[in-house]
Design a protein around this motif. Structure first.
Motif, short mmCIF file in Angstrom:
data_model
loop_
_atom_site.label_atom_id
_atom_site.label_comp_id
_atom_site.label_asym_id
_atom_site.label_seq_id
_atom_site.Cartn_x
_atom_site.Cartn_y
_atom_site.Cartn_z
N UNK A 1 37.33 9.26 -17.08
CA UNK A 1 37.19 9.79 -16.00
C UNK A 1 36.02 10.45 -15.43
N UNK A 2 35.17 10.95 -16.39
CA UNK A 2 33.90 11.43 -15.98
C UNK A 2 33.00 10.59 -15.25
N UNK A 3 33.10 9.22 -15.34
CA UNK A 3 32.23 8.44 -14.82
C UNK A 3 32.46 7.76 -13.68
N UNK A 4 33.83 7.90 -13.13
CA UNK A 4 34.44 7.26 -11.94
C UNK A 4 33.59 7.35 -10.56
N UNK A 5 33.40 8.59 -10.41
CA UNK A 5 32.82 8.95 -9.17
C UNK A 5 31.51 8.54 -9.28
N UNK A 6 30.70 8.69 -10.14
CA UNK A 6 29.43 8.25 -10.12
C UNK A 6 29.56 6.61 -10.48
N UNK A 7 30.32 5.74 -10.68
CA UNK A 7 30.26 4.47 -10.68
C UNK A 7 30.96 4.03 -9.29
N UNK A 8 31.24 4.80 -8.44
CA UNK A 8 32.04 4.45 -7.29
C UNK A 8 31.42 3.39 -6.39
N UNK A 9 30.10 3.71 -5.89
CA UNK A 9 29.40 2.99 -5.45
C UNK A 9 29.36 1.35 -5.80
N UNK A 10 29.00 1.25 -7.05
CA UNK A 10 29.03 -0.03 -7.73
C UNK A 10 30.18 -0.50 -7.74
N UNK A 11 31.38 -0.18 -8.03
CA UNK A 11 32.78 -0.43 -8.00
C UNK A 11 33.13 -1.10 -6.62
N UNK A 12 32.54 -0.02 -5.58
CA UNK A 12 32.90 -0.79 -4.10
C UNK A 12 31.93 -1.94 -3.61
N UNK A 13 31.07 -2.13 -4.58
CA UNK A 13 30.07 -3.09 -4.01
C UNK A 13 29.07 -2.63 -3.18
#
Length: 681
Positions: free
Chosen positions: A486-498
């Motif tokens: 869970x600690x990485x989700x916010x940091x990875x959000x831009x990449x997840x959203x494209x």
């Protein structure tokens, strides 16, 4: 008297220009990315620019004046104090981990938002105005004066105990912030996790060392602006993507039914059930190993040794020999270690064998009893976070930095406003990320996985932040095959959203700002407690102001101890933060609250209450947390270790009351002090 209008206007112009320049900087990086600049260089530029910015503010705000160093001269305008306090409050746990916690735990994760927000309301009503009226420097100052005792009326024993509590609580909390700094630095610059931790300390120490509270205040205002932009931008993008609406709070209600339908679909999917069945079989395997100890450990060790001997005898390939050697090294050293390892593996596999937890269902459980346990833990965590918030030293110190009691109350209003701009978006962001992953990543072919997965999997190769394995060998990603931190989700959000990588860097800068802003305040609380409350008030009352500030600066070296502790990865961010809040609630809240609202509370009661609350809380954590050598079997009423404050606070309150009633009442001087604190403004 309120801060002069000219000062407020001047600060407003400074930060308006700062915001414009920051936006221009982000747009410039976007153009550089479009022209082909490598991602790693964008990461370096974000890290370098923000650290240089914070260091520059520290240099500009440097001071050796005691009042400026400890409480920013008591002249911070209410609105800017609110922004600084919000930045101090929105730590790595809020920015990085909270949405991830909601993603993993669904409704149960709302305990953090309810507890922290409700806790700040307690600060506003019960603590902050009274501390400002007292007009000292630290929380131990207040407790020592309120309860008296000690040589020269300096409240020696109470002060020393309050100093100890401040250090323990702040140290536990700051380790979580520095852990987040290492996570961000390693992801966006490519350096090793441990190296990233010590790089991040640079800006913390420059701000704290040079200017104390004065430098930290103006740095935190700048950090809040970065935090706000960095958090809301990707949230608005995902909101627009999945609900055709840029307002996350509105999109929340639109996407939630879609997520619920997708969860039900995945729960019925035969391929998902196949994967979960495999995990259940693995759990049974580890259970069988654990129940047949010590024979299973000895037999297994002999089998691994025989395989190594066999590959060596037939001159196998070097890679095969190395694999057999690693298997022998990885085998548990003794039966006790095997029991811990295999039971942990069984629990992990059992967790992944369960169907997806409905995000919006409160306290889901296999039966009524398990549902009640989750509900009780939810309420216990809310309780600990609320009272812990009302006793956090680095937050309460902010009560001393405004010009008047009225400004303190206004500052608390602005703090709540600035916190809620983020907090009301966090549940929406968790749902948006979850729906995106459930609908886009689940069902993807393993040959077509997005590149961001490999990036994040390589941040920490020992304990990967994300791993996806084809458990049933069908070549398709199932939800049960995804293990995500869970600690990485916010940091990875831009990449997840494209979104472009420049937005990923912006979010990293926001996470870094959140971690550093809180770390600054915590380290200052620790160094001030040691230099002002312990050295000056207890050891050397004749120390000059210059000497006191210098010692406070030197004691900031405690940051390196915290960095070392963070490099050992003691636990996830939310668990560390939860422990800090339980300790603060158990040790400091009873003495603070009863010190204001109950005149009969005395020196002996405060000492006994603080000691009782701390000991009960610490004992429960050590007794029930497996990481600290305890066992979940020792839990009282099935309450999780991080909510130990639910036992520590009542113990502290009860002991404080009983001991106060059994010992002489406070003298008239203390009574008049309490009357002054509670008198109308």
């Amino acid at each position: 008297m309120s801060a002069p209008v000219s000062q407020f206007g001047r600060l407003s112009r400074y930060y308006l220009w700062y915001t414009v320049c920051f936006i221009a900087f982000v747009l410039s990086l976007a153009l550089l990315e479009r022209e082909g600049m490598p991602r790693v260089w964008l990461g370096y530029l974000y890290m370098f620019a923000t650290i240089v910015l914070y260091a520059a503010i520290g240099v500009i705000s440097r001071t050796s004046n005691v009042t400026e160093y400890y409480v920013a001269g008591r002249r911070v305008p209410a609105l800017f104090n609110g922004m600084a306090t919000a930045a101090d409050w929105i730590s790595a746990a809020s920015f990085i981990s909270l949405a991830g916690g909601l993603y993993l735990h669904g409704f149960d994760g709302l305990a953090y938002i309810m507890g922290w927000t409700g806790g700040y309301c307690l600060v506003a009503l019960l603590i902050a105005p009274y501390l400002r009226k007292f007009a000292q420097y630290t929380i131990p100052d207040f407790l020592a004066a309120r309860y008296g005792g000690g040589a020269g009326g300096r409240g020696g024993p109470v002060r020393v105990m309050a100093v100890g509590a401040t250090i323990i609580v702040s140290f536990t909390y700051v380790v979580a912030q520095i852990y987040a700094v290492g996570l961000i630095a390693s992801r966006f610059t490519g350096v090793d996790f441990s190296v990233g931790i010590f790089l991040g300390l640079a800006s913390i120490l420059v701000c704290s060392f040079l200017g104390g509270m004065r430098a930290i205040t103006w740095t935190q205002v700048a950090q809040y602006i970065i935090i706000l932009v960095a958090f809301l931008l990707p949230a608005m993008w995902l909101s627009l993507k999945h609900a055709d609406n840029p307002v996350p709070q509105v999109a929340y209600g639109t996407v939630m039914p879609k997520l619920a339908a997708r969860e039900a679909e995945l729960e019925r999917d035969p391929r998902e059930r196949e994967v979960r069945a495999i995990f259940a079989q693995r759990a049974e395997y580890y259970h069988a190993l654990a129940t047949s100890l010590p024979a299973s450990w000895e037999n297994g060790r002999q089998d691994v040794q025989r395989r190594l001997d066999a590959v060596r005898l037939r001159n196998a390939a070097l890679g095969e020999i190395r694999a057999a050697e690693r298997a022998l090294i990885a085998w548990p050293k003794n039966a006790e270690e095997a029991a811990r390892s295999w039971n942990a593996a069984r629990a992990a596999n059992l967790a992944r064998a369960r169907p997806p937890q409905p995000h919006a269902t409160p306290f889901p459980g296999a039966d009524r009893a398990s549902s009640d346990i989750r509900r009780n833990n939810f309420l216990a965590l809310v309780f600990c976070l609320m009272l812990g918030t009302a006793a956090l030293p680095h937050i309460l110190m902010r009560s001393y930095t405004t010009a008047s009691v009225h400004d303190t109350r206004v500052s608390v209003f602005w703090t709540l406003f600035f916190i809620l701009l983020i907090y009301l978006s966090i549940p929406a962001l968790a749902v948006l990320i979850k729906y995106d992953l459930y609908s886009a990543l689940v069902g993807t072919k393993f040959t077509q996985l997005p590149t961001w997965i490999s990036y994040w999997a390589n941040v920490d190769k020992t304990n990967p932040l994300i791993s996806i394995a084809d458990i049933n060998a069908d070549g398709i990603v199932q939800l049960a095959e995804i293990a995500i931190d869970g600690d990485m989700l916010v940091l990875a959000t831009p990449e997840i959203g494209g979104l472009p990588y420049v937005i990923s860097g912006l979010v990293a800068a926001g996470g870094l700002a959140a971690a550093l802003s809180t770390a600054d305040g915590l380290l200052l609380a620790i160094s001030n407690a040691l230099s002002h409350d312990f050295y000056y008030k207890v050891i050397d009352p004749g120390a000059s102001t210059q000497k006191r500030v210098t010692i406070s600066k030197l004691l900031l070296a405690v940051a390196f101890i915290a960095a070392y502790a963070a490099s050992q990865k003691p636990a996830d961010i939310l668990s560390l933060v939860g422990a800090a809040f339980s300790l603060a609630a158990s040790t400091l809240f009873p003495a603070l609250a009863l010190g204001v609202f109950w005149k009969r509370a005395n020196h002996a009661g405060a000492l006994a209450g603080m000691a009782a609350g701390f000991c009960v809380c610490l004992y429960y954590m050590l007794h029930t947390n497996p990481i600290l050598g305890g066992s979940a079997a020792g839990q009282w009423f099935h309450i999780a270790p991080m909510s130990a404050g639910v036992f520590g606070v009542p113990a502290g309150v009860l002991v404080l009351i009983v001991v106060s009633l059994l010992t002489p009442a406070p003298d008239a001087r203390l009574g008049s002090l309490i009357d002054h604190l509670r008198a109308p403004e």
